[in-house]
Enzyme design. Structure first.
Site, short mmCIF file in Angstrom:
data_model
loop_
_atom_site.label_atom_id
_atom_site.label_comp_id
_atom_site.label_asym_id
_atom_site.label_seq_id
_atom_site.Cartn_x
_atom_site.Cartn_y
_atom_site.Cartn_z
N GLY A 99 1.06 -1.53 0.03
CA GLY A 99 0.00 -0.48 -0.04
C GLY A 99 0.51 0.86 -0.01
O GLY A 99 0.26 2.22 -0.12
N CYS A 154 -28.33 -9.53 -16.00
CA CYS A 154 -27.65 -9.07 -17.22
C CYS A 154 -28.25 -9.70 -17.45
O CYS A 154 -29.35 -10.96 -17.80
CB CYS A 154 -26.13 -9.91 -17.29
SG CYS A 154 -25.30 -9.99 -19.44
N CYS A 203 -26.34 -12.48 -20.21
CA CYS A 203 -25.89 -14.23 -19.48
C CYS A 203 -26.87 -14.39 -18.21
O CYS A 203 -26.50 -15.49 -17.98
CB CYS A 203 -25.09 -14.25 -19.75
SG CYS A 203 -24.46 -13.04 -18.04
N CYS A 235 -23.31 -7.11 -18.41
CA CYS A 235 -22.55 -7.31 -18.43
C CYS A 235 -20.91 -6.61 -18.05
O CYS A 235 -20.96 -6.46 -20.24
CB CYS A 235 -21.46 -9.06 -18.50
SG CYS A 235 -22.24 -10.28 -17.32
N CYS A 285 -19.13 -12.44 -19.09
CA CYS A 285 -20.74 -13.29 -20.20
C CYS A 285 -20.48 -14.18 -20.80
O CYS A 285 -21.34 -15.05 -21.07
CB CYS A 285 -20.63 -11.46 -20.48
SG CYS A 285 -22.61 -11.18 -21.08
#
Lengths: 336, 366
Positions: free
Chosen positions: A81, A290, A293, A315, A321
């Protein structure tokens, strides 16, 4: 984690000291953690090798530059970080268009790697196409659109829906690496705030959001605390993706070219989105699955279909997808 | 029914072919040669060399041709090429005091050793469009200068002032290696050498605006143009294996020495201070603006309050580079669908809450 386990986290260039990352004269060792055997190719899939561009070193950058970047990466991994300054080079694509991610990818890329590049979750957005081609041209490595096949995934603004695994590297393109920048524009000040772990101003900002709007009004680039120490900008991914960063088995590297910073989240490291006990962190939820899908619990793009307000949610992760549709999942195909 | 868009690759290829066609323009008009650009767009070439940080007029001219005359794009091409070049060492410092001057003016002394040399300048031209140029005729040959007694000696005005201690001396060369902001990230506060590097390759328009702001009171420095000189200097390199300087060639430079007021402090006597500007080629505007900003950035060193943008080195250094600026501004045209979707969701939710709350307030009022 065992010593060999550590090795598995770093595909060829980061393994072994000082050796050029598949430099012109270098031979590529067999990977200690070979990717699983590739699944049979899907229709229309892009996968191939092209000879690298003559006149440039493997993956464009010279070996000295790559070594400099790898040192910054190693430091970044050692201090999760923490933003490590590095001598970002002028790349043949504009600042702000992924030069940091490109330099990180170039530094860790080996000949045996398989590269996937996404922008907004999709492999076929223009800038993703452009960066993928850049590496195909300058390194000749295999490229793929499949998350499961890739050993290195360079991304802008999304984390794939398919969970990542050990040995994979996710490279983020970062515009503004400093999470405190919009609270304090001066680098001299923000570095001191990080050194002292003085993050009060960030908590005040989130608190002010709640008092003003009733919610934390940060929807992307949502600040996280890494390994219990540094507050980090996860790059402008929607906060939906923040939980995927936590204890991910993959190595996550962040490159900011214009701002000349590299930072990292090593595998299996805690990444906690900042929040309050009475206002816990929550991700976005979509009302519809979605339309293509039928997936739920994934991040969706909103498509405008006409000027009468008809829209469709599909998606954002195009590979996910397509994979689901190839497996026989079908959405309603309906506008909402 | 929506179908996921494919075909980014073909679109990019076609866009690039269209760009090539647009760059060429009407094929009935003869194509520009690189030599024509180098010779007849010389100041533009100079600017590309200065901001590209690479002295190569032919390459800069070619970059301008490829970039359709877009300066920042040409600078980009030059910089991206420059970054791939091997570095075998640093030249010896060039001696601008020994410059073969094509132009040299001082605003602080009416006459001085070496004289005032106007040279090729737009100054004092009347900016009237010369329609005769459209006819593409030959130009009149320039007049030959009368040789002066002191020709060939052209000491810097600041050196003349320094003899009396009226201006701060240049800090002595301590032999310490000079930083290179293209190889190391800037660590604030940056020393003057790094600041000058950043200004020398900084965007002319941005540096000009900052310099101008100091004249209008945002970090005023009371400047006088001690001297501007334009001309050629020799570049020497000392190869380690030889140990003596070897001339590499000559480059054209513009140097501006700004002389600024300074009232003195507890430790320093009253004397003039310096602002310095140096660019590749001929660019007086850039060299002067750079000198103004250089002096403004010395505020802290000289014990002046730091209150204006031009005095704030993080502000100036982080924003003066045209490539960094253009890249980040123009990246906004890249797709941002997913972040925008996140914002849409939030704004919809906040609006729903707003209208729900205002409805209930209204009901309560009724």
């Amino acid at each position: 984690m065992s010593a060999t386990g550590t090795h598995e986290l770093f595909p060829s260039p980061l393994r072994g000291g000082g050796r050029g990352g598949g430099g012109a004269e270098g031979t590529t060792e067999p990977r200690s953690a070979p990717p699983p055997p590739p699944a049979p190719p899907r229709k229309g899939e892009e996968r191939g090798r092209t000879p690298s561009e003559a006149g440039y070193n493997f993956a464009y950058l010279d070996e000295g530059t790559k070594r400099m970047i790898r040192r910054a990466i190693l430091k970044a991994i050692a201090v999760p970080g923490y933003q490590v300054p590095f001598a970002s080079r002028e790349m043949p694509m504009p600042y702000g268009w992924g030069t940091g991610g490109v330099q990180v990818t170039a530094a860790v890329l080996g000949r045996a790697d398989v590269l996937k590049v996404i922008d907004q979750g999709a492999d076929d957005t223009t800038n993703a196409v452009s960066i993928r081609r850049f590496f195909a041209r300058t390194s000749g490595v295999a490229t793929t659109t499949r998350t499961t096949e890739a050993t290195i995934i360079q991304t802008r603004h999304r984390i794939p829906e398919t969970p990542l695994r050990e040995g994979q590297i996710l490279v983020y393109q970062v515009p503004i690496p400093e999470p405190l920048r919009f609270l304090e524009p001066r680098e001299t000040e923000t570095r001191q705030l990080h050194a002292l772990a003085e993050y009060g101003s960030m908590h005040v900002k989130l608190y002010e959001d709640i008092s003003r709007h009733g919610h934390i009004a940060t929807t992307y680039a949502y600040p996280v605390e890494v390994a219990g120490r540094y507050v980090m900008d996860p790059s402008p991914t929607p906060k939906f993706d923040n939980p995927k960063m936590d204890h991910s088995p993959a190595l996550q590297l962040f490159g900011a070219g214009r701002e000349r910073r590299i930072y990292a989240v090593p595998p299996y490291t805690s990444v906690r989105s900042l929040d309050f006990e009475d206002h816990p962190f929550r991700v976005q939820r979509f009302e519809h699955p979605c339309a293509l899908c039928g997936a739920e619990g994934v991040y969706l793009d909103e498509m405008l279909l006409d000027d009468a307000g008809r829209r469709m949610f599909v998606c954002s992760d195009t590979d996910h997808c397509e994979g689901r549709r190839a497996d026989g999942h079908v959405g309603t195909g309906e506008a909402v | 029914m929506y179908v996921a868009v494919k075909g980014g690759e073909a679109a990019i290829d076609n866009a690039h072919r269209l760009l090539a066609e647009a760059r060429r323009g009407d094929p009935a008009v003869p194509e520009l040669t690189v030599a024509q650009i180098r010779e007849q767009m010389a100041l533009l070439v100079d600017r590309v060399m200065a901001e590209g940080s690479l002295y190569d007029p032919d390459l800069a001219a070619l970059a301008l041709k490829q970039a359709r005359g877009d300066v920042v794009e040409a600078v980009f091409l030059v910089r991206a090429y420059r970054t791939t070049l091997p570095r075998f060492g640093a030249s010896a410092p060039v001696d601008t005091g020994a410059m073969a001057v094509a132009r040299r003016v001082s605003a602080t002394f009416k006459d001085l050793p070496g004289g005032q040399v106007l040279g090729p300048t737009f100054d004092y031209t009347h900016r009237l469009i010369d329609f005769a140029l459209a006819a593409e005729g030959e130009t009149e040959p320039a007049a030959e200068a009368e040789p002066r007694d002191d020709a060939g000696t052209c000491p810097r005005v600041t050196d003349l002032l320094a003899q009396d201690g009226l201006i701060e001396p240049s800090p002595p060369d301590d032999g310490a290696p000079v930083g290179d902001l293209t190889r190391e990230p800037v660590d604030y506060p940056a020393d003057r050498a790094l600041r000058l590097q950043a200004l020398a390759r900084g965007d002319e328009g941005f540096v000009l605006g900052l310099g101008y702001s100091t004249q209008r009171g945002y970090g005023r420095t009371h400047p006088f143009v001690g001297e501007i000189r334009v001309g050629e200097v020799a570049v020497d390199f000392v190869p380690e294996e030889l140990g003596f300087p070897v001339p590499l060639g000559r480059i054209r430079l513009t140097e501006c020495q700004m002389v600024n007021q300074f009232k003195g402090s507890g430790t320093a006597p009253p004397q003039f201070t310096r602002g310095y500007g140096l660019t590749f080629g001929q660019s007086e505007r850039k060299a002067m603006a750079m000198a103004l900003v250089d002096r403004a950035l010395r505020a802290e060193e000289l014990g002046e309050p730091v209150a204006s943008p031009a005095q704030d080195q993080e502000f100036v250094l982080a924003h003066c580079d045209s490539l960094q600026a253009t890249g980040f501004v123009e990246h906004l045209k890249l797709p941002h669908y997913v972040d925008f979707q996140a914002e849409l969701e939030l704004v919809r939710r906040l609006r729903a809450e707003f209208f729900r709350d205002s409805d209930s307030v209204q009901e309560a009022a009724e």
